[in-house]
Design an enzyme around this catalytic site. Structure first.
Site, mmCIF file in Angstrom:
data_model
loop_
_atom_site.group_PDB
_atom_site.id
_atom_site.type_symbol
_atom_site.label_atom_id
_atom_site.label_comp_id
_atom_site.label_asym_id
_atom_site.label_seq_id
_atom_site.Cartn_x
_atom_site.Cartn_y
_atom_site.Cartn_z
ATOM 1 N N GLY A 36 -102.915 65.482 1.535
ATOM 2 C CA GLY A 36 -102.111 64.286 1.779
ATOM 3 C C GLY A 36 -100.704 64.398 1.208
ATOM 4 N N GLU A 37 -99.860 63.433 1.609
ATOM 5 C CA GLU A 37 -98.469 63.403 1.174
ATOM 6 C C GLU A 37 -98.349 63.331 -0.352
ATOM 7 O OE1 GLU A 37 -95.254 63.533 2.308
ATOM 8 O OE2 GLU A 37 -96.258 64.426 4.030
ATOM 9 N N CYS A 96 -79.602 59.076 0.910
ATOM 10 C CA CYS A 96 -80.541 58.432 1.835
ATOM 11 C C CYS A 96 -80.544 56.906 1.671
ATOM 12 C CB CYS A 96 -81.938 59.010 1.664
ATOM 13 S SG CYS A 96 -82.506 58.936 -0.021
#
Lengths: 440, 276
Positions: A209-210, A65
């Site tokens: 949440g993330e 990535c």
């Protein structure tokens, strides 16, 4: 006999035949990297494409990535893929115009390419310096290239050395020491310092949440099994619970769950703390005052900071606490970059020396063969003239002649070896060819 | 090499170097530094063993019942053995930073106590060996409990202050330290009790001999008080909740610290006692 130009062609500096074209997090944005990325599934097609276009070259594609890199190597100078041609490959493969990315597709050749690979493999070039994943990514990229018969002797040597360099740097420097992500610091530095094991711990997730997901990943890796999710939004909580093998419980059960939980991960996104000191103190009275590890990953906080002072067994950490440790570890790693760079330079020099030295191999072989022929001829002449010599005397004479030849050859070969430390010794190689009338 | 030349200073110096090296590792740990630490500690243990053997040969008595000095050196020897085993098995934790200072103190304290063998120790040697052996192993266990209690408190303080783990002062988790801490006291107390009982048995037996043991000997009284303190700690631990890790650590430190100070103090002060 070779002229100077032929010589240079034949023994072209192999280092120049090593190159990499790449775009990474340092010079291009994610959108571009995504466009140029070559997934594992696409690699077979990519290698086929490259082989048909550049049959004399070896290739390794490293695509993560944070970077897309194409390494090439080849023994001869003929048909070396150029920067433009390799850019063209990316353009054809992804069906995008070259102009869109050419300026961001950097190129390095020779020792610079090797140094770059060593930096990548050791994590020096990573977005998160010293991150460990890059080693396995490089290893996998190399393995895939080998499976697809895209790499060859030069690329193999370069990648195997790169993996060793990565390992050496991790062992000899503190580049990979200390955790630097919030979730890894939370679980690795603090959670594991409190608990011995996680498989018997009840994990309570408040909110979805993330950061909670990231933390759950680490907790799962450590063996956490019992997971309860509470959230005001039922759907999201149910989804999270299903994804991580937990159960969803209604938000109004929060106090009861906090009393039994060993680990609390909170990321509600509420605009004020949902757990006050008084509330949590009451919760503690319901339980056995066992150790509880609270990760308040909400911003603003979900737990009042004074909750951590209620008793000796409450360990409360908010994002700022964890970020402080991350930052300190990052600084430690940054300090280690110089030491890592030194190893990379040293290893690059050694590798390049081996490559340069390899170029002198044919000359040395020719020189030795030529002198052996001369020696054999002269010995045959001498033995013919001297007549009846016994085996022992012959051996002594042969040994003496060989020693003489070796001593005479030693200075030029040493000079060649010395010269090869700095680069392929074209001048000296050519001089040797001329002086000793060497042929290919 | 003449082994008789091996003196206390030899292994004291080795342990001191090992400790200094351990301390330097607080700023960064490497395999090489670990090797050096282990080498110095192992060299010290070798010299220590040789010294005890030579002493045993010279006094014709096992070190445990030789003299006050020999007995304390056996205690230190056990501690170093614990340290080497822990460090070998768990290469990440900074065991030496906590154990070696105690070892150094005990070894240094032996300079202050007598090294003359006690004449009373000629009879009932086997039972005296059992008595001294049980006590020294029990006290060794208590000392390890003391060290682990210290480690617990340091680790607890770090976690409460929200400081990330440093590679230099890495320690086992609180849960593990609490478990070991409790285990040390739980195992040591029965050994100390058995040691005390054999001592009482020896004392009673000696009443029938021409040189009976005086139960009002200051060292015996001191040991009795220490045993009582340990009995209280043991009883408290049996009732303490598993969550009371920090209290257990504090209690262990106070209890074990008192035991160590009393025993070493009694040996150093001597107090006109026949008991080593």
């Amino acid at each position: 006999m070779f002229g100077a130009a032929d010589t240079y062609d034949e023994y072209l500096e192999p280092a120049l035949n090593l190159q990499v074209v790449y775009c990474s997090h340092q010079g291009s944005d994610l959108t571009l990297r995504e466009k140029l990325a070559i997934s594992e599934d696409e690699k077979v097609r990519a290698y086929d494409h490259l082989r048909s276009q550049f049959p004399d070259s070896e290739f390794v594609v490293l695509s993560t990535c944070n970077r897309v890199e194409l390494y090439t190597a080849q023994e001869s100078k003929e048909n070396i893929p150029t920067h433009q041609q390799l850019a063209g490959f990316f353009a054809d493969f992804h069906a995008i115009p070259v102009d869109e990315f050419f300026d961001n597709l950097l190129e390095r050749t020779g020792a610079d390419a090797v140094r770059h690979l060593f930096s990548v493999a050791s994590g020096v070039d990573s977005m998160v310096v010293g991150e460990p994943q890059i080693v396995s990514q490089v290893r996998e990229a190399y393995a895939t290239a080998r499976v697809n018969q895209a790499s060859g002797p030069m690329a193999n040597a370069m990648f195997e050395r790169a993996l060793k360099v990565g390992k050496r740097i991790r062992t000899e420097t503190g580049l990979a020491e200390g955790r630097i992500s919030i979730a890894s610091v939370a679980v690795g530095d603090f959670g594991k310092s409190i608990f011995d094991r996680f498989d018997d711990k009840q994990v309570l997730v408040i909110g979805a949440g993330e950061m909670a997901i990231e933390t759950l990943r680490y907790l799962k890796e450590e063996g956490a099994r019992e997971l309860v999710v509470v959230n005001r939004s039922v759907d999201r909580a149910q989804e999270l619970a299903d994804e991580w093998g937990g159960t969803y419980v209604a938000f109004d059960q929060l106090d009861r769950l906090m009393a039994t939980a060993d680990i609390i991960v909170s990321t509600t996104g509420a605009d004020r703390p949902i757990v006050t000191r008084e509330r949590f103190a009451a919760v503690r009275k319901q339980g056995e005052y066992k150790q509880v590890f609270i990760l308040d990953l909400g911003a603003p906080r979900d737990f009042e900071s004074s909750v951590g002072d209620i008793d000796d067994n409450v360990f409360l950490y908010c994002i700022d606490d964890l970020e402080e440790t991350c930052e300190r570890n990052r600084k430690v790693r940054q300090k280690e970059i110089a030491a890592a760079q030194k190893i990379i330079d040293e290893e690059t020099d050694e590798f390049m020396h081996a490559v340069y030295h390899r170029a002198t191999g044919p000359i040395i072989r020719n020189l030795r063969e030529k002198w052996r022929d001369v020696t054999d001829e002269e010995l045959a002449w001498l033995f013919g003239r001297l007549g009846d010599m016994d085996e022992r005397e012959r051996k002594i004479v042969e040994q003496w002649v060989n020693r003489l030849v070796n001593k005479l050859l030693h200075p030029p070969l040493e000079a060649l070896k010395e010269e090869a430390r700095e680069g392929t010794p074209h001048g000296l190689m050519d001089a040797l060819r001329r002086l000793f009338h060497l042929r290919d | 090499m003449n082994l008789a030349n091996v003196g206390i200073y030899c292994f004291l110096a080795s342990y001191l170097v090992a400790f200094v090296l351990e301390a330097t590792r607080l700023w960064g740990r490497s395999k090489a530094s670990r090797l050096f630490v282990l080498l110095f500690a192992a060299a010290g243990l070798c010299a220590h063993t040789i010294y005890l053997l030579m002493r045993s040969r010279a006094t014709n008595l096992p070190p445990l019942v030789g003299s006050q000095q020999d007995w304390m050196l056996v205690l230190a020897w056990l501690m170093v053995l614990f340290y080497l085993v822990f460090t070998f098995l768990d290469e990440t934790s900074a065991w030496g930073v906590f154990i070696l200072p105690v070892v150094l103190l005990v070894v240094a304290a032996t300079y202050l106590v007598g090294d003359a063998p006690k004449p009373l120790l000629a009879a009932q040697q086997n039972l005296k060996m059992v008595h001294a052996g049980l006590l020294v192993i029990g006290i060794g266990g208590v000392t390890i409990g003391f060290v682990i209690g210290m480690m617990y408190l340091v680790q607890h303080r770090r976690l409460k202050r929200k400081h990330g783990q440093t590679t230099g002062l890495s320690m086992p988790s609180l849960a593990r330290l609490a478990r070991w801490n409790r285990l040390c006291v739980m195992l040591s107390f029965p050994l100390l009790t058995a040691g005390m009982l054999t001592g009482v048995g020896l004392g009673l037996y000696s009443q029938k001999t021409p040189e009976p043991v005086q139960f009002l000997d200051p060292v015996i009284i001191g040991y009795g008080v220490v045993w009582l303190v340990m009995a209280v700690l043991f009883g408290w631990l049996l009732r303490a909740k598993p969550a009371a890790g920090k209290q257990v650590a504090w209690m262990t430190i106070w209890g074990c610290g008192f035991l160590l100070l009393t025993i070493v103090g009694l040996q150093v002060l001597n107090m006109d006692s026949w008991h080593s």
